[in-house]
Write a protein that holds these residues in place. Structure first.
Motif, mmCIF file in Angstrom:
data_model
loop_
_atom_site.group_PDB
_atom_site.id
_atom_site.type_symbol
_atom_site.label_atom_id
_atom_site.label_comp_id
_atom_site.label_asym_id
_atom_site.label_seq_id
_atom_site.Cartn_x
_atom_site.Cartn_y
_atom_site.Cartn_z
ATOM 1 N N THR A 80 100.066 -7.072 -53.951
ATOM 2 C CA THR A 80 100.823 -6.253 -53.010
ATOM 3 C C THR A 80 102.189 -6.875 -52.759
ATOM 4 O O THR A 80 103.202 -6.169 -52.674
ATOM 5 N N ARG A 81 102.242 -8.178 -52.661
ATOM 6 C CA ARG A 81 103.511 -8.884 -52.478
ATOM 7 C C ARG A 81 104.411 -8.692 -53.688
ATOM 8 O O ARG A 81 105.621 -8.441 -53.545
ATOM 9 N N ILE A 82 103.847 -8.768 -54.891
ATOM 10 C CA ILE A 82 104.651 -8.549 -56.100
ATOM 11 C C ILE A 82 105.194 -7.122 -56.127
ATOM 12 O O ILE A 82 106.356 -6.894 -56.449
ATOM 13 N N ALA A 83 104.351 -6.137 -55.771
ATOM 14 C CA ALA A 83 104.797 -4.744 -55.764
ATOM 15 C C ALA A 83 105.903 -4.536 -54.737
ATOM 16 O O ALA A 83 106.882 -3.818 -54.998
ATOM 17 N N TYR A 84 105.783 -5.145 -53.576
ATOM 18 C CA TYR A 84 106.803 -5.001 -52.540
ATOM 19 C C TYR A 84 108.126 -5.621 -52.985
ATOM 20 O O TYR A 84 109.187 -5.014 -52.837
ATOM 21 N N TYR A 85 108.063 -6.830 -53.538
ATOM 22 C CA TYR A 85 109.289 -7.489 -53.974
ATOM 23 C C TYR A 85 109.921 -6.766 -55.157
ATOM 24 O O TYR A 85 111.146 -6.715 -55.278
ATOM 25 N N ALA A 86 109.114 -6.200 -56.046
ATOM 26 C CA ALA A 86 109.667 -5.423 -57.162
ATOM 27 C C ALA A 86 110.325 -4.161 -56.648
ATOM 28 O O ALA A 86 111.369 -3.740 -57.158
#
Length: 101
Positions: A80-86
């Motif tokens: 979820t953190r990777i998706a948010y930062y992307a």
């Protein structure tokens, strides 16, 4: 001269310099993967909450729910953190970093 096999080259220079081919990058968000990434921490927190409030009954169920909640929460929060930062456009992160379902 040493023989270099360009078929297995890791550089994209050959693709980008060919005038006959087109090279486009699709950076659309993967909907199924993001939905799974968001649902994992939700179910993980639910499992931990049930363990803390002893919804399962005895200590054995509580330990299982704590472990199961942590196993669900940790990778879910990570993706979820990777998706948010992307989505926000941070350098070095893209939706390609999320594994396909």
């Amino acid at each position: 001269m040493a023989y270099v096999d360009h078929a297995f080259s890791i550089l994209d220079e050959d693709i980008m310099t060919d005038s006959d081919s087109t090279y486009t990058i699709h950076n659309r968000p993967p909907i199924k993967e993001i939905a799974l990434a968001v649902s994992l921490p939700v179910f993980g927190v639910t499992g931990i909450f049930m363990a803390v409030n002893r919804v399962g009954g005895d200590n054995g169920h509580g330990l299982f729910l704590r472990f199961f909640g942590a196993v669900l929460f940790i990778p879910g929060f990570y993706y979820t953190r990777i998706a948010y930062y992307a989505y926000k456009g941070y350098k070095g992160l893209s939706f390609n970093n999320i594994p396909p379902v």
